[in-house]
Write a protein that holds these residues in place. Sequence first.
Motif, PDB file in Angstrom:
ATOM      1  N   LEU A 150      -8.494   3.456   2.277  1.00  0.00           N
ATOM      2  CA  LEU A 150      -9.346   2.103   2.086  1.00  0.00           C
ATOM      3  C   LEU A 150      -8.591   1.091   1.981  1.00  0.00           C
ATOM      4  CD1 LEU A 150     -11.985   1.030   1.197  1.00  0.00           C
ATOM      5  CD2 LEU A 150     -11.672   1.244  -0.967  1.00  0.00           C
ATOM      6  N   LEU A 151      -7.460   0.943   1.321  1.00  0.00           N
ATOM      7  CA  LEU A 151      -6.459  -0.075   1.293  1.00  0.00           C
ATOM      8  C   LEU A 151      -5.948  -0.573   2.737  1.00  0.00           C
ATOM      9  CD1 LEU A 151      -4.664   0.216  -2.360  1.00  0.00           C
ATOM     10  CD2 LEU A 151      -6.517  -1.354  -1.553  1.00  0.00           C
ATOM     11  N   LEU A 152      -5.653   0.430   3.407  1.00  0.00           N
ATOM     12  CA  LEU A 152      -5.292   0.205   4.658  1.00  0.00           C
ATOM     13  C   LEU A 152      -6.158  -0.358   5.695  1.00  0.00           C
ATOM     14  CD1 LEU A 152      -2.786   3.254   5.714  1.00  0.00           C
ATOM     15  CD2 LEU A 152      -2.129   0.611   5.019  1.00  0.00           C
ATOM     16  N   ALA A 153      -7.444  -0.113   5.481  1.00  0.00           N
ATOM     17  CA  ALA A 153      -8.539  -0.647   6.294  1.00  0.00           C
ATOM     18  C   ALA A 153      -8.623  -2.097   5.666  1.00  0.00           C
ATOM     19  CB  ALA A 153      -9.868   0.189   6.135  1.00  0.00           C
ATOM     20  N   LEU A 154      -8.602  -2.290   4.660  1.00  0.00           N
ATOM     21  CA  LEU A 154      -8.805  -3.828   4.149  1.00  0.00           C
ATOM     22  C   LEU A 154      -7.740  -4.628   4.619  1.00  0.00           C
ATOM     23  CD1 LEU A 154     -10.003  -3.025   0.143  1.00  0.00           C
ATOM     24  CD2 LEU A 154     -11.162  -4.191   2.348  1.00  0.00           C
ATOM     25  N   THR A 155      -6.476  -4.004   4.956  1.00  0.00           N
ATOM     26  CA  THR A 155      -5.192  -4.612   5.085  1.00  0.00           C
ATOM     27  C   THR A 155      -5.483  -5.070   6.755  1.00  0.00           C
ATOM     28  OG1 THR A 155      -3.925  -3.804   3.544  1.00  0.00           O
ATOM     29  CG2 THR A 155      -2.921  -4.762   5.446  1.00  0.00           C
ATOM     30  N   VAL A 156      -5.820  -4.353   7.305  1.00  0.00           N
ATOM     31  CA  VAL A 156      -6.227  -4.612   8.886  1.00  0.00           C
ATOM     32  C   VAL A 156      -7.179  -5.444   8.965  1.00  0.00           C
ATOM     33  CG1 VAL A 156      -7.477  -3.299  11.114  1.00  0.00           C
ATOM     34  CG2 VAL A 156      -5.635  -2.199   9.663  1.00  0.00           C
ATOM     35  N   GLN A 157      -8.460  -5.507   8.171  1.00  0.00           N
ATOM     36  CA  GLN A 157      -9.356  -6.673   8.296  1.00  0.00           C
ATOM     37  C   GLN A 157      -8.762  -8.050   7.719  1.00  0.00           C
ATOM     38  OE1 GLN A 157     -12.616  -6.372   9.524  1.00  0.00           O
ATOM     39  NE2 GLN A 157     -11.738  -4.489  10.118  1.00  0.00           N
TER      40      GLN A 157
ATOM     41  N   SER B 111      -5.855  -8.609   8.269  1.00  0.00           N
ATOM     42  CA  SER B 111      -4.735  -9.413   9.197  1.00  0.00           C
ATOM     43  C   SER B 111      -5.757  -9.730  10.355  1.00  0.00           C
ATOM     44  CB  SER B 111      -3.985  -8.024   9.866  1.00  0.00           C
ATOM     45  OG  SER B 111      -3.342  -8.365  10.833  1.00  0.00           O
ATOM     46  N   LYS B 112      -6.859  -9.225  10.776  1.00  0.00           N
ATOM     47  CA  LYS B 112      -7.640  -9.719  11.762  1.00  0.00           C
ATOM     48  C   LYS B 112      -8.205 -11.025  11.535  1.00  0.00           C
ATOM     49  CE  LYS B 112      -9.401  -5.399  13.804  1.00  0.00           C
ATOM     50  NZ  LYS B 112     -10.596  -4.639  14.049  1.00  0.00           N
ATOM     51  N   ARG B 113      -8.420 -11.294  10.203  1.00  0.00           N
ATOM     52  CA  ARG B 113      -9.190 -12.424   9.994  1.00  0.00           C
ATOM     53  C   ARG B 113      -8.292 -13.911   9.586  1.00  0.00           C
ATOM     54  NH1 ARG B 113     -14.581 -11.331   6.572  1.00  0.00           N
ATOM     55  NH2 ARG B 113     -15.445  -9.973   7.660  1.00  0.00           N
ATOM     56  N   HIS B 114      -7.043 -13.464   9.022  1.00  0.00           N
ATOM     57  CA  HIS B 114      -6.251 -14.391   8.645  1.00  0.00           C
ATOM     58  C   HIS B 114      -5.003 -14.339   9.591  1.00  0.00           C
ATOM     59  CE1 HIS B 114      -8.662 -15.332   5.122  1.00  0.00           C
ATOM     60  NE2 HIS B 114      -8.644 -14.117   5.015  1.00  0.00           N
ATOM     61  N   GLY B 115      -4.713 -13.193  10.375  1.00  0.00           N
ATOM     62  CA  GLY B 115      -3.514 -13.406  11.300  1.00  0.00           C
ATOM     63  C   GLY B 115      -2.260 -13.133  10.444  1.00  0.00           C
ATOM     64  N   THR B 116      -2.547 -12.631   9.339  1.00  0.00           N
ATOM     65  CA  THR B 116      -0.839 -12.363   8.635  1.00  0.00           C
ATOM     66  C   THR B 116      -1.133 -11.177   7.570  1.00  0.00           C
ATOM     67  OG1 THR B 116       0.789 -13.360   7.125  1.00  0.00           O
ATOM     68  CG2 THR B 116      -1.408 -14.127   6.690  1.00  0.00           C
ATOM     69  N   VAL B 117      -0.333 -10.753   7.204  1.00  0.00           N
ATOM     70  CA  VAL B 117      -0.305  -9.688   5.949  1.00  0.00           C
ATOM     71  C   VAL B 117       0.610  -9.857   4.979  1.00  0.00           C
ATOM     72  CG1 VAL B 117      -1.192  -7.651   7.390  1.00  0.00           C
ATOM     73  CG2 VAL B 117       1.437  -8.122   7.257  1.00  0.00           C
ATOM     74  N   ASP B 118       1.361 -11.350   4.929  1.00  0.00           N
ATOM     75  CA  ASP B 118       2.061 -11.881   3.924  1.00  0.00           C
ATOM     76  C   ASP B 118       1.117 -12.270   2.722  1.00  0.00           C
ATOM     77  OD1 ASP B 118       4.081 -12.684   2.391  1.00  0.00           O
ATOM     78  OD2 ASP B 118       4.564 -14.407   3.650  1.00  0.00           O
TER      79      ASP B 118
ATOM     80  N   VAL C 147       0.806  -1.063   0.165  1.00  0.00           N
ATOM     81  CA  VAL C 147      -0.019   0.204  -0.090  1.00  0.00           C
ATOM     82  C   VAL C 147       0.961   1.277  -0.039  1.00  0.00           C
ATOM     83  CG1 VAL C 147      -1.903   1.289   1.174  1.00  0.00           C
ATOM     84  CG2 VAL C 147      -1.810  -1.273   1.095  1.00  0.00           C
ATOM     85  N   GLY C 148       1.704   1.270   0.617  1.00  0.00           N
ATOM     86  CA  GLY C 148       2.898   2.328   0.785  1.00  0.00           C
ATOM     87  C   GLY C 148       3.502   2.334  -0.583  1.00  0.00           C
ATOM     88  N   CYS C 149       4.031   1.474  -1.355  1.00  0.00           N
ATOM     89  CA  CYS C 149       4.526   1.593  -2.640  1.00  0.00           C
ATOM     90  C   CYS C 149       3.544   2.070  -3.538  1.00  0.00           C
ATOM     91  CB  CYS C 149       5.082   0.477  -3.211  1.00  0.00           C
ATOM     92  SG  CYS C 149       6.548  -0.357  -2.095  1.00  0.00           S
ATOM     93  N   LEU C 150       2.214   1.787  -3.389  1.00  0.00           N
ATOM     94  CA  LEU C 150       0.993   2.234  -4.216  1.00  0.00           C
ATOM     95  C   LEU C 150       1.157   3.719  -3.974  1.00  0.00           C
ATOM     96  CD1 LEU C 150      -0.785   1.351  -6.544  1.00  0.00           C
ATOM     97  CD2 LEU C 150      -2.419   1.025  -4.668  1.00  0.00           C
ATOM     98  N   ALA C 151       1.035   4.140  -2.982  1.00  0.00           N
ATOM     99  CA  ALA C 151       1.177   5.649  -2.722  1.00  0.00           C
ATOM    100  C   ALA C 151       2.287   6.517  -3.247  1.00  0.00           C
ATOM    101  CB  ALA C 151       1.138   5.849  -0.952  1.00  0.00           C
ATOM    102  N   VAL C 152       3.239   5.628  -3.260  1.00  0.00           N
ATOM    103  CA  VAL C 152       4.590   6.240  -3.796  1.00  0.00           C
ATOM    104  C   VAL C 152       4.255   6.307  -5.570  1.00  0.00           C
ATOM    105  CG1 VAL C 152       7.130   6.084  -4.567  1.00  0.00           C
ATOM    106  CG2 VAL C 152       6.346   5.746  -2.145  1.00  0.00           C
TER     107      VAL C 152
END
Length: 115
Positions: free
Chosen positions: A90-97, A99-106, A30-35
């Motif tokens: 929006l993308l960071l909010a989806l990433t948080v969700q 992470s909550k559901r699957h326990g990883t951001v990989d 998400v950070g790279c997309l912002a760049v």
Amino acid sequence: MHVLSYLVAAYVFLIGCYGLATSRNLIHAVGCLAVCQSATYVLLLAVGYRDGATAPVFSDIAPGSRPVVDPVVQALTLTDVVVGATVTALLLALTVQISKRHGTVDPDELRELRG
């Protein structure tokens, strides 16, 4: 000087794309997309820039007496900033969700999202 701003925009975009392609973390992606998005700000401002031009406010000068910058490009850049911030949030909010559901951001560990 005019070509330098286009080269900077291309360089920033390529750095963001490289980070996006090599990312193993959704937050980093998400950070790279912002760049990548910030490269469009530089590009739009480079298109609207004019040497020796003033702000497009005609209250103190006669129309046509001095060159002015293009206000449409400035408005598009401001709109691009707002849309970019909204997409990033929006993308960071989806990433948080995720992470909550699957326990990883990989992305490689998210087997359930694959078809």
